[in-house]
Scaffold this motif. Structure first.
Motif, PDB file in Angstrom:
ATOM      1  N   ARG A 103     -15.440  -5.737 -81.143  1.00  0.00           N
ATOM      2  CA  ARG A 103     -15.080  -4.770 -82.175  1.00  0.00           C
ATOM      3  C   ARG A 103     -15.828  -3.458 -81.953  1.00  0.00           C
ATOM      4  NH1 ARG A 103     -15.569  -8.594 -87.593  1.00  0.00           N
ATOM      5  NH2 ARG A 103     -14.288 -10.339 -86.815  1.00  0.00           N
ATOM      6  N   ASN A 167     -11.663 -10.770 -98.272  1.00  0.00           N
ATOM      7  CA  ASN A 167     -10.684 -10.853 -97.187  1.00  0.00           C
ATOM      8  C   ASN A 167     -10.565 -12.312 -96.749  1.00  0.00           C
ATOM      9  OD1 ASN A 167      -8.982 -10.373 -95.009  1.00  0.00           O
ATOM     10  ND2 ASN A 167     -10.648  -9.789 -93.639  1.00  0.00           N
ATOM     11  N   ASP A 168      -9.422 -12.914 -96.999  1.00  0.00           N
ATOM     12  CA  ASP A 168      -9.233 -14.335 -96.667  1.00  0.00           C
ATOM     13  C   ASP A 168      -8.816 -14.494 -95.213  1.00  0.00           C
ATOM     14  OD1 ASP A 168      -9.080 -17.039 -96.894  1.00  0.00           O
ATOM     15  OD2 ASP A 168      -7.110 -17.064 -97.855  1.00  0.00           O
ATOM     16  N   GLY A 169      -9.774 -14.265 -94.329  1.00  0.00           N
ATOM     17  CA  GLY A 169      -9.487 -14.380 -92.909  1.00  0.00           C
ATOM     18  C   GLY A 169      -9.830 -15.760 -92.374  1.00  0.00           C
ATOM     19  N   LEU A 170      -9.381 -16.031 -91.148  1.00  0.00           N
ATOM     20  CA  LEU A 170      -9.688 -17.279 -90.467  1.00  0.00           C
ATOM     21  C   LEU A 170     -11.018 -17.119 -89.742  1.00  0.00           C
ATOM     22  CD1 LEU A 170      -8.676 -20.139 -89.644  1.00  0.00           C
ATOM     23  CD2 LEU A 170      -7.725 -19.057 -87.587  1.00  0.00           C
ATOM     24  N   LEU A 171     -11.999 -17.958 -90.089  1.00  0.00           N
ATOM     25  CA  LEU A 171     -13.315 -17.889 -89.476  1.00  0.00           C
ATOM     26  C   LEU A 171     -13.451 -18.934 -88.378  1.00  0.00           C
ATOM     27  CD1 LEU A 171     -15.736 -17.491 -92.538  1.00  0.00           C
ATOM     28  CD2 LEU A 171     -14.825 -15.711 -91.044  1.00  0.00           C
ATOM     29  N   GLU A 203     -12.911 -24.204 -87.399  1.00  0.00           N
ATOM     30  CA  GLU A 203     -12.332 -22.966 -87.915  1.00  0.00           C
ATOM     31  C   GLU A 203     -11.688 -23.257 -89.266  1.00  0.00           C
ATOM     32  OE1 GLU A 203      -8.039 -22.453 -85.817  1.00  0.00           O
ATOM     33  OE2 GLU A 203      -9.748 -21.949 -84.530  1.00  0.00           O
ATOM     34  N   TYR A 205     -10.123 -21.065 -93.036  1.00  0.00           N
ATOM     35  CA  TYR A 205      -9.956 -19.850 -93.831  1.00  0.00           C
ATOM     36  C   TYR A 205     -11.065 -19.775 -94.875  1.00  0.00           C
ATOM     37  CZ  TYR A 205      -5.427 -18.683 -91.830  1.00  0.00           C
ATOM     38  OH  TYR A 205      -4.431 -18.313 -90.965  1.00  0.00           O
TER      39      TYR A 205
END
Length: 372
Positions: A103, A167-171, A203, A205
């Motif tokens: 990033r 932010n409901d991201g995939l970790l 992994e 969410y």
């Protein structure tokens, strides 16, 4: 024996790794590190000179000014490089970077730049170098609002707060104990890996993690029920959650007695999973235990007599003490990394029931003896 030094020794990953390595006394010697060494070139050089392996974990993760994060992390690497240049030997350097390298943020940039600089030093001096790019790390005793969203959620749920999701991201995650295994393996191998991509082990969410943790609060914290832990990730998450409970406020947990003309009935352990239940009798003045576990979940329940249960977190000095009386049946659960014992402080025989979440395996006992 290899002499191991860890910058960031008192941080989340650093303290966990320090404790893990300290259990391998026949293989490694730890060279203690102090934060002040980064402000003292002579002391830092002397420390570097004592190490066969340096694991550079010290870094800043967050700051209101992102540029401060970048500059601080790069400055730490430059100071370490200065000490390495002055030291008479060239140790194996293991550098902790992050998947945020990809990033365009100041933290990711600082980690990538630091990794490249240390790799160039190692190549120039013929020293082995391991540049680890690590996914999101979670585990017990993390710093909330800093190390991971898991630590933040656990802290909030154990302190009566309501977490929210930005932010409901995939970790992509790795448990701190699994990361310690990867680093210890790299120490043993002493191979050159200019870029080592550490694979994630689970992994999920963010919303799925929060849902699990909320269930743990409802079942375990509010109702004393051990939740179902169908896989390794669930057990890791549960042990992480338990590490944020204020033990002095929560234990001993008093059980309800149902009495009538026949006697007394007490529900001892409620669980949505298996494990092993045992009991012991202990004579007055005798102490059992003085050991700790790094993964096992365990409950001590006194049903007759008087007991003193003592707990101390590994490599710390504070001792927690709980007195239990069989006239009011109660229990204390043993957190991981807390050495613990139980002593009969009464005049009669002590009866104790023990539950643990897995059968005893002498080949993988997860039991480390240390006096509280």
């Amino acid at each position: 024996m290899k002499r191991i030094g860890i910058t960031g020794q008192f941080g989340f990953v650093g303290s966990y790794l320090f404790n893990r390595i300290s259990l391998l006394k026949e293989e490694f010697t730890l060279v203690p590190f102090r934060r002040a060494y980064f402000e003292d070139t002579i002391a830092l050089t002397q420390w570097v000179s004592q190490c066969d392996v340096i694991i550079h974990l010290a870094a800043m993760n967050r700051h209101p000014d992102p540029q401060v994060v970048h500059d601080t992390n790069l400055d730490l690497v430059l100071k370490l490089l200065e000490a390495l240049e002055k030291a008479p030997s060239a140790p194996h350097v293991i550098f902790s970077s992050s998947t945020q390298e990809e990033r365009e943020n100041p933290y990711g940039k600082s980690k990538k730049e630091g990794r490249v600089l240390l790799r160039e030093w190692a190549a120039e001096h013929g020293a082995p170098f391991t540049g680890m790019v690590i996914p999101n790390v979670f585990g017990p005793f993390g710093k909330p609002f800093y190390n991971s969203v898991v630590a933040t959620f656990c802290y909030q749920l154990c302190n009566g707060e309501q977490p929210h999701i930005d932010n409901d991201g995939l970790l992509k995650l790795i448990y701190v104990d699994e990361l310690a295994d990867v680093i210890i393996a790299a120490i043993r191998e002493e191979q050159d890996h200019s870029l080592l991509l550490v694979p994630h082990t689970s992994e999920s969410y963010v919303s799925e993690i929060l849902e699990k943790l909320q269930a743990y609060r409802h079942q375990y914290l509010e109702n004393g029920i051990f939740p179902a832990l169908p896989d390794k990730f669930s057990q890791q998450l549960f042990n992480t959650f338990r590490s944020f409970i204020n033990l002095a406020d929560y234990f001993p947990y008093q059980l309800k007695q149902h009495a009538d003309n026949r006697g007394v009935f007490v529900e001892m352990i409620k669980l949505h999973q298996g494990g092993q239940v045992s009991f012991s009798t202990t004579l007055p003045g005798i102490t059992r235990g003085n050991h700790f576990h790094t993964r096992k979940i365990e409950r001590f329940l006194v049903i007759k007599g008087k007991a003193l249960i003592e707990l101390r977190k590994y490599n710390t000095t504070e001792v927690l003490r709980f007195e239990l009386d069989g006239n009011q049946p109660s229990y204390v659960d043993m957190p991981i990394w807390y050495t613990h014992n139980i002593k009969n402080i009464g005049t009669d025989e002590l009866y104790t029931v023990f539950w643990i979440n897995e059968f005893f395996d002498p080949q993988d006992a997860d039991t480390y003896f240390e006096v509280v």
